[in-house]
Motif scaffolding. Structure first.
Motif, mmCIF file in Angstrom:
data_model
loop_
_atom_site.group_PDB
_atom_site.id
_atom_site.type_symbol
_atom_site.label_atom_id
_atom_site.label_comp_id
_atom_site.label_asym_id
_atom_site.label_seq_id
_atom_site.Cartn_x
_atom_site.Cartn_y
_atom_site.Cartn_z
ATOM 1 N N SER A 94 -27.511 61.537 31.946
ATOM 2 C CA SER A 94 -27.957 62.538 32.905
ATOM 3 C C SER A 94 -29.332 63.082 32.515
ATOM 4 O O SER A 94 -29.757 62.998 31.359
ATOM 5 N N HIS A 95 -30.018 63.660 33.499
ATOM 6 C CA HIS A 95 -31.308 64.290 33.249
ATOM 7 C C HIS A 95 -31.099 65.553 32.421
ATOM 8 O O HIS A 95 -30.094 66.261 32.597
ATOM 9 N N PRO A 96 -32.012 65.868 31.503
ATOM 10 C CA PRO A 96 -31.840 67.064 30.666
ATOM 11 C C PRO A 96 -31.657 68.352 31.457
ATOM 12 O O PRO A 96 -30.996 69.292 30.973
ATOM 13 N N ASP A 97 -32.207 68.442 32.679
ATOM 14 C CA ASP A 97 -32.091 69.652 33.479
ATOM 15 C C ASP A 97 -30.807 69.714 34.298
ATOM 16 O O ASP A 97 -30.513 70.743 34.910
ATOM 17 N N ASN A 98 -30.051 68.638 34.316
ATOM 18 C CA ASN A 98 -28.810 68.610 35.089
ATOM 19 C C ASN A 98 -27.737 69.419 34.359
ATOM 20 O O ASN A 98 -27.469 69.177 33.187
ATOM 21 N N PRO A 99 -27.102 70.397 35.030
ATOM 22 C CA PRO A 99 -26.064 71.183 34.348
ATOM 23 C C PRO A 99 -24.848 70.345 33.954
ATOM 24 O O PRO A 99 -24.133 70.694 33.007
ATOM 25 N N ASP A 100 -24.595 69.257 34.691
ATOM 26 C CA ASP A 100 -23.522 68.347 34.314
ATOM 27 C C ASP A 100 -24.085 67.281 33.384
ATOM 28 O O ASP A 100 -24.901 66.463 33.782
ATOM 29 N N LYS A 101 -23.643 67.318 32.144
ATOM 30 C CA LYS A 101 -24.126 66.374 31.140
ATOM 31 C C LYS A 101 -23.214 65.152 31.101
ATOM 32 O O LYS A 101 -21.991 65.279 31.078
ATOM 33 N N LEU A 102 -23.815 63.980 31.085
ATOM 34 C CA LEU A 102 -23.074 62.729 31.030
ATOM 35 C C LEU A 102 -23.717 61.834 29.982
ATOM 36 O O LEU A 102 -24.941 61.722 29.915
ATOM 37 N N ALA A 103 -22.886 61.203 29.159
ATOM 38 C CA ALA A 103 -23.399 60.321 28.107
ATOM 39 C C ALA A 103 -22.435 59.168 27.890
ATOM 40 O O ALA A 103 -21.250 59.250 28.228
ATOM 41 N N VAL A 104 -22.959 58.091 27.318
ATOM 42 C CA VAL A 104 -22.147 56.939 26.959
ATOM 43 C C VAL A 104 -22.325 56.674 25.471
ATOM 44 O O VAL A 104 -23.403 56.913 24.910
ATOM 45 N N SER A 105 -21.275 56.209 24.826
ATOM 46 C CA SER A 105 -21.359 55.866 23.408
ATOM 47 C C SER A 105 -20.737 54.494 23.183
ATOM 48 O O SER A 105 -19.823 54.085 23.908
ATOM 49 N N VAL A 106 -21.254 53.792 22.191
ATOM 50 C CA VAL A 106 -20.660 52.531 21.763
ATOM 51 C C VAL A 106 -20.548 52.572 20.245
ATOM 52 O O VAL A 106 -21.393 53.157 19.552
ATOM 53 N N GLY A 107 -19.493 51.971 19.746
ATOM 54 C CA GLY A 107 -19.284 51.989 18.307
ATOM 55 C C GLY A 107 -18.522 50.769 17.841
ATOM 56 O O GLY A 107 -17.987 49.994 18.640
ATOM 57 N N THR A 108 -18.464 50.622 16.546
ATOM 58 C CA THR A 108 -17.696 49.543 15.940
ATOM 59 C C THR A 108 -17.112 50.048 14.632
ATOM 60 O O THR A 108 -17.676 50.927 13.984
ATOM 61 N N GLY A 109 -15.962 49.496 14.281
ATOM 62 C CA GLY A 109 -15.319 49.940 13.053
ATOM 63 C C GLY A 109 -14.022 49.205 12.840
ATOM 64 O O GLY A 109 -13.907 48.021 13.158
ATOM 65 N N ALA A 110 -13.051 49.918 12.302
ATOM 66 C CA ALA A 110 -11.775 49.292 11.970
ATOM 67 C C ALA A 110 -10.645 50.258 12.228
ATOM 68 O O ALA A 110 -10.800 51.478 12.132
ATOM 69 N N THR A 111 -9.505 49.685 12.571
ATOM 70 C CA THR A 111 -8.272 50.447 12.757
ATOM 71 C C THR A 111 -7.314 50.112 11.623
ATOM 72 O O THR A 111 -7.099 48.934 11.310
#
Length: 223
Positions: free
Chosen positions: A91-108
Motif C-alpha cells: 500500500s501507499h504510505p499515505d493510505n490508512p489501510d496498510k497492506l504488506a506481503v512477506s516471504v520466508g524460508t526455514g524449517a518445521t
C-alpha cells in the motif's frame, strides 16, 4: 540437511522465557526484538497452549524492506518452527489501510525430531485509529517433505490507555501439524518502561484442544 544448522536455534528457543509480523514496515535502521513464553499453566494445558517459548526479530533494512527471524516451539517442545523472512508494503504510505506481503524460508520441527524444510508466504493488513490499531496477519506454509500446507491467522487489537500502558488482544486460529484446527486468544497489558523496553503480561486461553490456559510474559525491545 538443515538439521545441524538449525538445531542450536531450537535449543535456544526451548531455553527462552508470540508472532509480531505486521503491515507496517520497520523504520530504516531500527531493530525490534521480542522474546517470551508462558510462565504458568492451568488445566490440562498441552495443546494448543503450553509454555511455548518464542523469539521474534525485525530489522528495517530500508524504508520499505523489513527483514527478520521468527521462531517458536509448542506441544511440549515436540513441534515448532524457525523462519527467516522479508516483508514489503503493497500500500501507499499515505493510505490508512496498510497492506504488506512477506516471504520466508526455514524449517518445521516435527514430533519425531526431524526438521522439515518449509517455505512461507504471508499477507498482512493493518489500520491505525485514535490511540490504537487493528491488524490481521495470515500465513501459509508448505512442508516440502510431507507435501502438506498449513495456514494460520492472527487478529490483533491494540489500544493505548495512556503513555505507560497499552492493552493488546490477539486471537489466533490455524491448522496444526496433525491437521487439527486450533484456536486460542490472548488478552494482555503492555507496560512501557521507556522508548526502548516494554513488558507484555497476559493470559492465553485455548478455545480448542484441551482448553488449557497459561500466564504469559514477553519482553519487547526497540533500538
Amino acid at each position: 540437511m538443515l538439521r545441524p544448522v538449525l538445531a542450536p536455534f531450537f535449543a535456544l528457543l526451548l531455553a527462552a522465557t508470540q508472532s509480531h509480523a505486521g503491515a507496517w514496515p520497520r523504520a530504516e535502521g531500527e531493530t525490534f526484538l521480542s522474546f517470551g513464553g508462558n510462565v504458568a499453566l492451568f488445566g490440562e494445558a498441552v495443546r494448543p497452549v503450553y509454555y511455548d517459548p518464542t523469539v521474534y526479530l525485525e530489522y528495517g533494512l530500508t524504508e520499505r524492506w523489513t527483514v527478520g527471524i521468527d521462531g517458536f516451539t509448542s506441544d511440549k517442545g515436540t513441534a515448532g518452527s524457525l523462519f527467516v523472512f522479508v516483508r514489503y508494503p503493497l500500500s501507499h504510505p499515505d493510505n490508512p489501510d496498510k497492506l504488506a506481503v512477506s516471504v520466508g524460508t526455514g524449517a518445521t520441527l516435527m514430533p519425531n525430531g526431524a526438521l522439515e524444510e518449509t517455505p512461507r508466504i504471508g499477507l498482512h493488513w493493518g489500520r491505525g485509529f485514535a490511540n490504537g490499531w487493528m491488524a490481521a496477519d495470515t500465513e501459509l506454509t508448505y512442508g516440502l517433505t510431507r507435501g502438506i500446507a498449513q495456514t494460520k491467522i492472527d487478529v490483533t487489537i491494540g489500544y493505548d490507555l495512556n503513555d505507560d500502558w497499552t492493552t493488546v488482544l490477539v486471537s489466533t486460529a490455524g491448522i496444526g501439524l496433525t491437521g487439527d484446527v486450533y484456536v486460542k486468544t490472548s488478552p494482555s497489558l503492555l507496560y512501557h518502561f521507556n522508548d526502548t523496553v516494554s513488558l507484555r503480561m497476559g493470559l492465553v486461553q485455548a478455545l480448542s484442544g484441551d482448553f488449557g490456559s497459561g500466564l504469559s510474559l514477553e519482553a519487547w525491545l526497540r533500538f
